[in-house]
Write a protein that holds these residues in place. Structure first.
Motif, PDB file in Angstrom:
ATOM      1  N   SER A  60       0.798  -1.226   0.000  1.00 51.36           N
ATOM      2  CA  SER A  60       0.000   0.000   0.000  1.00 51.36           C
ATOM      3  C   SER A  60       0.831   1.277   0.000  1.00 51.36           C
ATOM      4  O   SER A  60       0.356   2.318  -0.458  1.00 51.36           O
ATOM      5  N   THR A  61       2.055   1.209   0.508  1.00 50.15           N
ATOM      6  CA  THR A  61       2.827   2.439   0.710  1.00 50.15           C
ATOM      7  C   THR A  61       4.221   2.378   0.090  1.00 50.15           C
ATOM      8  O   THR A  61       4.600   3.253  -0.695  1.00 50.15           O
ATOM      9  N   THR A  64       4.564   2.340  -3.802  1.00 47.61           N
ATOM     10  CA  THR A  64       4.213   3.644  -4.370  1.00 47.61           C
ATOM     11  C   THR A  64       5.340   4.651  -4.186  1.00 47.61           C
ATOM     12  O   THR A  64       5.690   5.391  -5.111  1.00 47.61           O
ATOM     13  N   VAL A 114       3.004  11.887  -4.715  1.00 50.00           N
ATOM     14  CA  VAL A 114       2.215  10.663  -4.531  1.00 50.00           C
ATOM     15  C   VAL A 114       1.555  10.603  -3.162  1.00 50.00           C
ATOM     16  O   VAL A 114       0.948   9.591  -2.819  1.00 50.00           O
ATOM     17  N   PRO A 116      -1.212  11.950  -2.003  1.00 45.99           N
ATOM     18  CA  PRO A 116      -2.647  11.632  -2.034  1.00 45.99           C
ATOM     19  C   PRO A 116      -2.959  10.173  -2.339  1.00 45.99           C
ATOM     20  O   PRO A 116      -4.080   9.721  -2.083  1.00 45.99           O
ATOM     21  N   LEU A 117      -2.001   9.436  -2.891  1.00 44.72           N
ATOM     22  CA  LEU A 117      -2.234   8.031  -3.220  1.00 44.72           C
ATOM     23  C   LEU A 117      -1.997   7.106  -2.031  1.00 44.72           C
ATOM     24  O   LEU A 117      -2.358   5.922  -2.097  1.00 44.72           O
ATOM     25  N   LEU A 118      -1.410   7.604  -0.951  1.00 45.80           N
ATOM     26  CA  LEU A 118      -1.128   6.790   0.222  1.00 45.80           C
ATOM     27  C   LEU A 118      -2.375   6.641   1.080  1.00 45.80           C
ATOM     28  O   LEU A 118      -3.291   7.470   1.002  1.00 45.80           O
ATOM     29  N   GLN A 123      -1.087   9.157   5.874  1.00 46.91           N
ATOM     30  CA  GLN A 123      -0.997  10.604   5.720  1.00 46.91           C
ATOM     31  C   GLN A 123      -1.176  11.311   7.053  1.00 46.91           C
ATOM     32  O   GLN A 123      -0.507  12.311   7.337  1.00 46.91           O
TER      33      GLN A 123
END
Length: 270
Positions: A60-61, A64, A114, A116-118, A123
């Motif tokens: 997930s992190t 990315t 990136v 916002p994708l986490l 965040q």
């Protein structure tokens, strides 16, 4: 040539004095460093994803972030490490001589693209980016012979008194305490009770975030500037909970009939 110095000792002394004088002036211009830059510049990224496993954290992190950071200017390679405690460390190693501040800016620019994708929890917990050297320079052991000063007291003392002072020292990139004894409110969820009430972890976290907050109620009687106002009241709010009983009374779910499920029904707070 040597005969001239032998027959003219005063001339030889003068030349020696001139050489020593010039050398004294030149030595001040030489670059001197107590700790020369022999290790490559390293930027460290610390990621926290509470409640996740190492595999979930990677998928997930970390993947990315690696794809976004890979190829940043001056980078040599990337090394990552994820634990089952929901924490991960991503190290970006740059070429020797790279300015640490420039390296941090380059990495942060890629991470912001990136972010916002986490996952939302990642965040909120924060992605900490710091320039560090790849090895520790000093270890400090803190202990006490007094029985009243237990391990928790020493940990809190080091967190409040020692770490801030060490971090303000010039040249120190990071100071941390090994181990985890930080004062915190811990909520131990009961999976069987949650399954019986059909309550998910996300629902519990939403209730905690909605009811244990730092509020800003505002003011009453604030002057509008048109008419005079003699009294003005500043409203205050209790703020975030800090007692186990307050967390136990948090309402997780309620219906129109007045029935409600509290946190104490599905968890233990300490």
């Amino acid at each position: 040539m040597f005969n001239k110095f032998i027959h003219r000792p005063v001339f030889a002394i003068i030349i020696s004095v001139v050489i020593v004088f010039i050398g004294g002036l030149a030595i001040k211009q030489l670059p001197i460093s107590q700790f020369p830059q022999i290790a490559p510049t390293t930027v460290n990224i610390f990621i926290a994803y509470p409640g996740s496993s190492a595999d979930v954290l990677v998928n997930s992190t970390l993947i990315t972030l690696e794809q976004a950071i890979n190829g940043v200017e001056g980078m040599r390679y990337i090394a990552t490490d994820a634990t089952s405690a929901g924490e991960a460390t991503l190290r970006i190693i740059f070429e020797p001589g790279t300015d640490p501040n420039d390296a941090v800016i380059r990495v942060k620019t890629r991470v912001d693209q990136v972010m916002p994708l986490l996952p939302e929890l990642v965040q909120r917990e924060g992605v900490v980016i710091t320039p560090i050297q790849p090895s520790m320079l000093m270890y400090v052991n803190l202990y006490s012979t007094e029985k009243s000063m237990d391990e928790k007291f020493l940990f809190n003392y080091a967190t409040v008194k020692m770490i801030p002072e060490i971090q303000r020292t010039k040249g120190v990139a990071r100071a941390q305490i090994l181990g985890s004894r930080r004062f915190a409110m811990r909520v131990w969820l009961n999976p069987d009770r949650m399954r019986a009430y059909s309550i998910s972890v996300e629902e519990v976290m939403e209730s905690l975030a909605e009811q244990s907050i730092i509020g800003r109620p505002g003011r009453l009687g604030q002057s509008s500037g048109i008419a005079a106002q003699s009294l003005e009241y500043v409203l205050t709010y209790k703020g975030r909970y800090n007692e186990p009983e307050e967390y136990e009374n948090i309402i997780i779910r309620a219906n129109a009939e007045g029935e409600s499920i509290h946190l104490r029904d599905i968890a233990t707070v300490e």
